[in-house]
Design a protein around this motif. Structure first.
Motif, PDB file in Angstrom:
ATOM      1  N   PRO A 142       0.819  -1.213   0.000  1.00 18.85           N
ATOM      2  CA  PRO A 142       0.000   0.000   0.000  1.00 18.85           C
ATOM      3  C   PRO A 142       0.853   1.263   0.000  1.00 18.85           C
ATOM      4  CG  PRO A 142      -0.766  -1.562   1.656  1.00 18.85           C
ATOM      5  CD  PRO A 142       0.563  -2.048   1.183  1.00 18.85           C
ATOM      6  N   ARG A 143       2.010   1.182   0.660  1.00 20.38           N
ATOM      7  CA  ARG A 143       3.019   2.238   0.639  1.00 20.38           C
ATOM      8  C   ARG A 143       4.383   1.595   0.382  1.00 20.38           C
ATOM      9  NH1 ARG A 143       1.818   7.416   2.045  1.00 20.38           N
ATOM     10  NH2 ARG A 143      -0.281   7.807   2.873  1.00 20.38           N
ATOM     11  N   ALA A 144       5.343   2.423   0.025  1.00 18.61           N
ATOM     12  CA  ALA A 144       6.629   1.893  -0.425  1.00 18.61           C
ATOM     13  C   ALA A 144       7.423   1.196   0.680  1.00 18.61           C
ATOM     14  CB  ALA A 144       7.472   3.018  -1.032  1.00 18.61           C
ATOM     15  N   ASN A 145       7.223   1.611   1.922  1.00 20.59           N
ATOM     16  CA  ASN A 145       7.994   1.041   3.031  1.00 20.59           C
ATOM     17  C   ASN A 145       7.086   0.724   4.211  1.00 20.59           C
ATOM     18  OD1 ASN A 145      11.053   1.563   2.221  1.00 20.59           O
ATOM     19  ND2 ASN A 145       9.889   3.386   1.640  1.00 20.59           N
ATOM     20  N   GLY A 146       7.442  -0.344   4.932  1.00 18.62           N
ATOM     21  CA  GLY A 146       6.695  -0.709   6.130  1.00 18.62           C
ATOM     22  C   GLY A 146       6.225  -2.148   6.106  1.00 18.62           C
ATOM     23  N   TYR A 147       5.501  -2.508   7.160  1.00 13.57           N
ATOM     24  CA  TYR A 147       4.903  -3.837   7.279  1.00 13.57           C
ATOM     25  C   TYR A 147       3.399  -3.709   7.093  1.00 13.57           C
ATOM     26  CZ  TYR A 147       9.405  -4.854   9.485  1.00 13.57           C
ATOM     27  OH  TYR A 147      10.737  -4.989   9.740  1.00 13.57           O
ATOM     28  N   PHE A 148       2.813  -4.652   6.328  1.00 13.87           N
ATOM     29  CA  PHE A 148       1.393  -4.558   6.019  1.00 13.87           C
ATOM     30  C   PHE A 148       0.737  -5.937   6.069  1.00 13.87           C
ATOM     31  CE2 PHE A 148       3.698  -1.234   3.794  1.00 13.87           C
ATOM     32  CZ  PHE A 148       3.043  -0.099   4.241  1.00 13.87           C
ATOM     33  N   LYS A 149      -0.583  -5.958   6.270  1.00 14.83           N
ATOM     34  CA  LYS A 149      -1.331  -7.211   6.290  1.00 14.83           C
ATOM     35  C   LYS A 149      -1.245  -7.915   4.951  1.00 14.83           C
ATOM     36  CE  LYS A 149      -5.335  -5.596   7.484  1.00 14.83           C
ATOM     37  NZ  LYS A 149      -6.763  -5.533   7.868  1.00 14.83           N
ATOM     38  N   HIS A 150      -1.286  -9.240   5.002  1.00 15.82           N
ATOM     39  CA  HIS A 150      -1.338 -10.028   3.773  1.00 15.82           C
ATOM     40  C   HIS A 150      -2.682  -9.798   3.100  1.00 15.82           C
ATOM     41  CE1 HIS A 150      -1.407 -13.607   1.168  1.00 15.82           C
ATOM     42  NE2 HIS A 150      -0.094 -13.582   1.262  1.00 15.82           N
ATOM     43  N   GLU A 151      -2.690  -9.835   1.758  1.00 18.88           N
ATOM     44  CA  GLU A 151      -3.924  -9.560   1.024  1.00 18.88           C
ATOM     45  C   GLU A 151      -5.008 -10.609   1.276  1.00 18.88           C
ATOM     46  OE1 GLU A 151      -2.922  -9.484  -3.081  1.00 18.88           O
ATOM     47  OE2 GLU A 151      -2.069 -11.506  -3.107  1.00 18.88           O
ATOM     48  N   ASP A 152      -4.608 -11.805   1.685  1.00 16.39           N
ATOM     49  CA  ASP A 152      -5.577 -12.848   2.016  1.00 16.39           C
ATOM     50  C   ASP A 152      -5.988 -12.683   3.480  1.00 16.39           C
ATOM     51  OD1 ASP A 152      -7.086 -15.070   2.503  1.00 16.39           O
ATOM     52  OD2 ASP A 152      -5.534 -16.541   1.991  1.00 16.39           O
ATOM     53  N   PRO A 153      -7.241 -12.305   3.758  1.00 18.71           N
ATOM     54  CA  PRO A 153      -7.649 -12.063   5.152  1.00 18.71           C
ATOM     55  C   PRO A 153      -7.560 -13.297   6.038  1.00 18.71           C
ATOM     56  CG  PRO A 153      -9.562 -12.119   3.687  1.00 18.71           C
ATOM     57  CD  PRO A 153      -8.352 -12.112   2.806  1.00 18.71           C
ATOM     58  N   ASP A 154      -7.531 -14.484   5.438  1.00 17.12           N
ATOM     59  CA  ASP A 154      -7.431 -15.707   6.231  1.00 17.12           C
ATOM     60  C   ASP A 154      -5.986 -16.060   6.581  1.00 17.12           C
ATOM     61  OD1 ASP A 154     -10.202 -16.108   6.213  1.00 17.12           O
ATOM     62  OD2 ASP A 154     -10.119 -17.158   4.292  1.00 17.12           O
TER      63      ASP A 154
END
Length: 244
Positions: free
Chosen positions: A106-118
């Motif tokens: 979603p942004r160039a840097n950082g930690y983000f949730k996986h696109e699969d909600p499960d």
């Protein structure tokens, strides 16, 4: 048609352009209003959390911007440091630069949730727009607000962190601790294969199953939790003789 009327019609037809112009105008206004304090150092913009200024001895402000996805940490004016948003209380500094999104990020840097909600135990590590899927340690789930892996009870997500993985042959790790020969709890317990003396299963951290194979001329011994001579394992004495 005047230039003003032309610009007005263009903005009316393009709402996204309106937002962009507004952000540019706001940033320009903020820069014009920013005044350096008496001391030299690095200081946060009062409205935008990833925007900050370096003030020199003459009180001149040099505008600086964190990498997309990071925000300025303003707890020490002597440090030029951008950090993850989870580590920085931005407060009223709610504005951010336009996202530089890419695949998985979603942004160039950082930690983000996986696109699969499960996939609660997985997250994406983004560095300069390149995303890598990573896994939490067994038993933990990724918590976006904290940008880290936490125990399920400490997460705001509805995830089954204790869901047991099943191998293609139907094996899953049994629940409960396993004590070794000296009575100590095994961190990665092993289990015999029900049909093959030379095969066994490993449960990493007690929950993640993995297949194991003994070296040639040895079989799995469930009493010692290791591969040993076939003569030491009842029922497996002739294992290699029968296979020849």
């Amino acid at each position: 048609m005047t230039r003003t009327m032309s610009l007005t019609m263009t903005l009316t037809r393009n709402p996204r352009l309106v937002n962009f112009v507004f952000l540019v105008f706001s940033a320009t206004l903020t820069n014009a209003q920013f005044r350096c304090p008496d001391e030299k150092g690095f200081f946060a913009d009062p409205q935008q959390c990833d925007l900050y200024y370096f003030c020199n001895e003459e009180g001149h402000a040099e505008e600086r911007l964190c990498k997309d996805g990071l925000v300025f940490r303003d707890d020490n004016p002597k440090k030029d440091f951008c950090d993850l948003p989870a580590n920085v209380p931005c407060g009223d500094r709610t504005l951010l630069q336009e996202p530089q999104s890419s695949k998985l990020c979603p942004r160039a840097n950082g930690y983000f949730k996986h696109e699969d909600p499960d996939s609660c135990d997985k997250f994406v590590n983004c560095i300069d727009g390149v995303g890598s899927v990573m896994s939490c340690p067994p038993g933990l789930v990724y918590e976006d607000k904290m940008s880290s892996c936490v125990w399920a009870q400490d997460s705001t997500r509805l995830c089954d962190a204790n869901k047991r993985e099943i191998l293609d042959d139907g094996f899953s790790c049994p629940e409960g601790d396993v004590a070794g020969p000296q009575g100590r709890i095994l961190p990665h317990p092993t289990y015999p294969h029900p049909e093959d003396c030379a095969k066994f299963y490993i449960c990493r951290n007690g929950v993640v199953p993995q297949k194991g194979q003994c070296e040639n001329q040895t079989v799995y011994n469930e009493e010692s939790f290791r591969c040993t001579d076939p003569e030491l394992v009842q029922g497996c004495e002739d294992y290699y003789k029968q296979r020849n």
